[in-house]
Design a protein around this motif. Structure first.
Motif, PDB file in Angstrom:
ATOM      1  N   LEU A 289      39.388  43.072  33.529  1.00 32.35           N
ATOM      2  CA  LEU A 289      39.618  43.780  34.793  1.00 32.35           C
ATOM      3  C   LEU A 289      40.229  42.836  35.836  1.00 32.35           C
ATOM      4  O   LEU A 289      41.189  43.181  36.527  1.00 32.35           O
ATOM      5  N   LEU A 290      39.687  41.618  35.913  1.00 31.48           N
ATOM      6  CA  LEU A 290      40.199  40.660  36.898  1.00 31.48           C
ATOM      7  C   LEU A 290      41.622  40.241  36.548  1.00 31.48           C
ATOM      8  O   LEU A 290      42.459  40.054  37.433  1.00 31.48           O
ATOM      9  N   THR A 291      41.884  40.095  35.274  1.00 32.64           N
ATOM     10  CA  THR A 291      43.228  39.713  34.848  1.00 32.64           C
ATOM     11  C   THR A 291      44.233  40.780  35.314  1.00 32.64           C
ATOM     12  O   THR A 291      45.314  40.453  35.818  1.00 32.64           O
ATOM     13  N   THR A 292      43.858  42.043  35.178  1.00 38.63           N
ATOM     14  CA  THR A 292      44.752  43.128  35.606  1.00 38.63           C
ATOM     15  C   THR A 292      44.874  43.144  37.129  1.00 38.63           C
ATOM     16  O   THR A 292      45.976  43.212  37.676  1.00 38.63           O
ATOM     17  N   LEU A 304      35.834  42.065  45.117  1.00 38.58           N
ATOM     18  CA  LEU A 304      34.475  42.623  44.983  1.00 38.58           C
ATOM     19  C   LEU A 304      34.491  44.154  44.942  1.00 38.58           C
ATOM     20  O   LEU A 304      33.786  44.769  44.151  1.00 38.58           O
ATOM     21  N   ASN A 305      35.333  44.760  45.798  1.00 36.44           N
ATOM     22  CA  ASN A 305      35.411  46.236  45.828  1.00 36.44           C
ATOM     23  C   ASN A 305      35.834  46.786  44.479  1.00 36.44           C
ATOM     24  O   ASN A 305      35.346  47.807  44.021  1.00 36.44           O
ATOM     25  N   VAL A 306      36.759  46.089  43.856  1.00 32.72           N
ATOM     26  CA  VAL A 306      37.298  46.570  42.583  1.00 32.72           C
ATOM     27  C   VAL A 306      36.283  46.380  41.464  1.00 32.72           C
ATOM     28  O   VAL A 306      36.067  47.255  40.633  1.00 32.72           O
ATOM     29  N   VAL A 307      35.630  45.221  41.454  1.00 34.43           N
ATOM     30  CA  VAL A 307      34.737  44.913  40.333  1.00 34.43           C
ATOM     31  C   VAL A 307      33.432  45.700  40.451  1.00 34.43           C
ATOM     32  O   VAL A 307      32.922  46.199  39.454  1.00 34.43           O
ATOM     33  N   HIS A 327      33.767  34.364  36.942  1.00 35.17           N
ATOM     34  CA  HIS A 327      34.756  34.915  36.003  1.00 35.17           C
ATOM     35  C   HIS A 327      36.148  34.357  36.291  1.00 35.17           C
ATOM     36  O   HIS A 327      36.908  34.059  35.373  1.00 35.17           O
ATOM     37  N   LEU A 328      36.461  34.198  37.571  1.00 38.02           N
ATOM     38  CA  LEU A 328      37.776  33.643  37.922  1.00 38.02           C
ATOM     39  C   LEU A 328      37.893  32.187  37.457  1.00 38.02           C
ATOM     40  O   LEU A 328      38.936  31.769  36.946  1.00 38.02           O
ATOM     41  N   HIS A 329      36.826  31.422  37.613  1.00 38.88           N
ATOM     42  CA  HIS A 329      36.869  30.021  37.169  1.00 38.88           C
ATOM     43  C   HIS A 329      37.014  29.918  35.651  1.00 38.88           C
ATOM     44  O   HIS A 329      37.648  29.007  35.145  1.00 38.88           O
ATOM     45  N   TYR A 330      36.400  30.860  34.946  1.00 37.30           N
ATOM     46  CA  TYR A 330      36.528  30.879  33.483  1.00 37.30           C
ATOM     47  C   TYR A 330      38.006  31.055  33.114  1.00 37.30           C
ATOM     48  O   TYR A 330      38.527  30.349  32.251  1.00 37.30           O
ATOM     49  N   GLU A 343      47.130  30.623  54.331  1.00 41.62           N
ATOM     50  CA  GLU A 343      47.151  29.905  55.618  1.00 41.62           C
ATOM     51  C   GLU A 343      45.817  29.992  56.361  1.00 41.62           C
ATOM     52  O   GLU A 343      45.530  29.173  57.214  1.00 41.62           O
ATOM     53  N   GLN A 344      44.943  30.975  55.985  1.00 42.94           N
ATOM     54  CA  GLN A 344      43.608  31.030  56.628  1.00 42.94           C
ATOM     55  C   GLN A 344      42.586  30.175  55.875  1.00 42.94           C
ATOM     56  O   GLN A 344      41.397  30.194  56.206  1.00 42.94           O
ATOM     57  N   GLY A 345      43.022  29.531  54.825  1.00 44.22           N
ATOM     58  CA  GLY A 345      42.090  28.698  54.042  1.00 44.22           C
ATOM     59  C   GLY A 345      41.347  29.471  52.964  1.00 44.22           C
ATOM     60  O   GLY A 345      40.366  28.972  52.401  1.00 44.22           O
ATOM     61  N   HIS A 346      41.769  30.709  52.673  1.00 41.21           N
ATOM     62  CA  HIS A 346      41.126  31.499  51.609  1.00 41.21           C
ATOM     63  C   HIS A 346      41.773  31.193  50.262  1.00 41.21           C
ATOM     64  O   HIS A 346      42.992  31.066  50.162  1.00 41.21           O
ATOM     65  N   TYR A 347      40.925  31.118  49.228  1.00 39.22           N
ATOM     66  CA  TYR A 347      41.478  30.944  47.878  1.00 39.22           C
ATOM     67  C   TYR A 347      42.097  32.241  47.407  1.00 39.22           C
ATOM     68  O   TYR A 347      41.501  33.314  47.541  1.00 39.22           O
ATOM     69  N   LEU A 348      43.291  32.125  46.834  1.00 35.61           N
ATOM     70  CA  LEU A 348      43.945  33.308  46.237  1.00 35.61           C
ATOM     71  C   LEU A 348      44.042  33.087  44.736  1.00 35.61           C
ATOM     72  O   LEU A 348      44.404  32.002  44.284  1.00 35.61           O
ATOM     73  N   PHE A 349      43.690  34.122  44.003  1.00 39.34           N
ATOM     74  CA  PHE A 349      43.741  34.031  42.538  1.00 39.34           C
ATOM     75  C   PHE A 349      44.827  34.976  42.017  1.00 39.34           C
ATOM     76  O   PHE A 349      44.909  36.136  42.443  1.00 39.34           O
ATOM     77  N   GLN A 350      45.642  34.455  41.116  1.00 38.00           N
ATOM     78  CA  GLN A 350      46.722  35.285  40.546  1.00 38.00           C
ATOM     79  C   GLN A 350      46.835  34.997  39.049  1.00 38.00           C
ATOM     80  O   GLN A 350      46.810  33.839  38.612  1.00 38.00           O
ATOM     81  N   THR A 351      46.972  36.071  38.297  1.00 40.36           N
ATOM     82  CA  THR A 351      47.110  35.946  36.841  1.00 40.36           C
ATOM     83  C   THR A 351      48.403  35.206  36.511  1.00 40.36           C
ATOM     84  O   THR A 351      49.437  35.440  37.125  1.00 40.36           O
TER      85      THR A 351
END
Ligand SMILES: [Zn+2]
Length: 352
Positions: A289-292, A304-307, A327-330, A343-351
């Motif tokens: 799900l996270l990959t998608t 979080l809303n999606v999962v 799960h993202l770290h895995y 730019e706000q210092g938030h981590y962004l995760f992308q497949t």
């Protein structure tokens, strides 16, 4: 997360053979025998999960207690009742904690003091508890952990108060302990138990397995219905706990299929392998799900809303964000995900 369509890497048991054992649930302050010399008892919890299972084992001239309940008036009164009505004048020889979460370890210090008995616990868990009970040390780390996941400072600070609010339900820890070692064998009464330590739900969770009797005292490592939380921990913000958790599932799959599992919540059951495979499937579904979802870059709070797809209480947010991050770290470690910082210092995760 329970949707089986997403699971491709493991075989989902279509009709998982998980059977609740026939023992009646022991009422508060009473024991239910589950095997010769092994007794199941329950303590109440003032949470959504309203009970914990503890186990009392005959141990020669005394008793071994496995997990303890909270350090509050209600639990201590129940322990007193059990001492008066069930101990037959014999002392507690030792207290074993499967891990350092408050429902398991909370009253341990009080029991150890009452009986002048040692606490047996893994070093990883003892260290976690000691660090948790040093609130200044811990609270300072919370905002720094949560803010990069996508929330503002105010909310991060309110989560930090929640995260440290359970400290009052711990009795002071004993100053000296006996560390449980992975793979060691310990004798308790007529049984020999192998200790297996596993990371994932916490730093070093202990389970006790008796091969001869085919009994597993599983703590939170295997529960029949609840999926234990597997979170990146504040003490190790770059960690990959899901890797360790899945590895532990593979180790537990080596145990006998016919094992009677004595879990810390819900009811004793058989069907260990079926349950482990279900857990494996759930995590693989979440990974998929996270990959998608991360085909476009997202931060953890957006995910979080999606999962989870339900209203999360502030406490749920702590558990859910840690688990989503696990799960993202895995996927990051498998190089199937990329992490950048906006730019706000938030981590962004992308497949990838
Ligand atoms: Zn736990």
């Amino acid at each position: 997360m329970m949707d089986e369509d997403g699971a491709t890497e493991v075989n989902t048991p279509k009709h998982a053979q998980i059977t609740t054992a026939n023992f009646p649930i022991p009422s508060s302050g009473h024991l239910q025998q589950v095997a010769p010399g092994i007794f199941w008892l329950r303590m109440p919890l003032p949470f959504k999960l309203d009970h914990i299972n503890l186990y009392l084992l005959e141990d020669g001239d005394g008793w071994t207690v496995i997990d303890c309940g909270l350090h509050n008036t209600e639990t201590l009164a129940l322990w007193q009742q059990i001492e008066d009505q069930c101990f037959a004048g014999k002392p507690v020889n030792r207290v074993i904690a499967t891990h350092a979460h408050v429902d398991h370890l909370g009253a341990a210090g009080a029991l150890c003091q009452r009986w002048q008995a040692p606490l047996w616990i893994s070093q990883g868990e003892f260290d976690s508890a000691s660090s948790y009970l040093n609130p200044q040390h811990k609270q300072a780390k919370y905002p720094g952990f949560f803010m990069p996941l996508g929330i503002n400072q105010e909310k991060a600070e309110s989560l930090s108060k929640l995260g440290t609010g359970l400290a009052k339900l711990f009795a002071p820890l004993p100053e000296q302990v006996r560390y449980l070692q992975d793979q060691e064998e310990i004798a308790i009464g007529q049984y020999r138990w192998q200790i297996l330590l596993a990371e994932g739900h916490c730093a070093a969770h202990a389970v006790l397995y008796c091969a001869e009797a085919k009994i597993l005292i599983s703590g939170d490592q295997v529960l029949p219905g609840i999926s234990s939380n597997v979170s990146v921990r504040i003490d190790e913000p770059e960690g990959n706990p899901l890797h360790h958790w899945l590895e532990a599932i593979d180790r537990l799959l080596q145990l006998d299929k016919e094992t009677l599992v004595l879990p810390a919540h819900e009811r004793p059951f058989s069907g260990l392998h079926a349950r482990l495979m279900q857990l494996k499937c759930e995590h693989h579904d979440t990974l998929e799900l996270l990959t998608t979802q991360c085909s476009e870059a997202k931060n953890v709070f957006q995910l979080l809303n999606v999962v989870y797809q339900r209203e999360l209480s502030p406490f749920d947010i702590i558990l859910a964000s840690g688990e989503c991050l696990a799960h993202l770290h895995y996927l990051l470690d498998k190089q199937q995900m990329r992490k950048t910082v906006d730019e706000q210092g938030h981590y962004l995760f992308q497949t990838v």
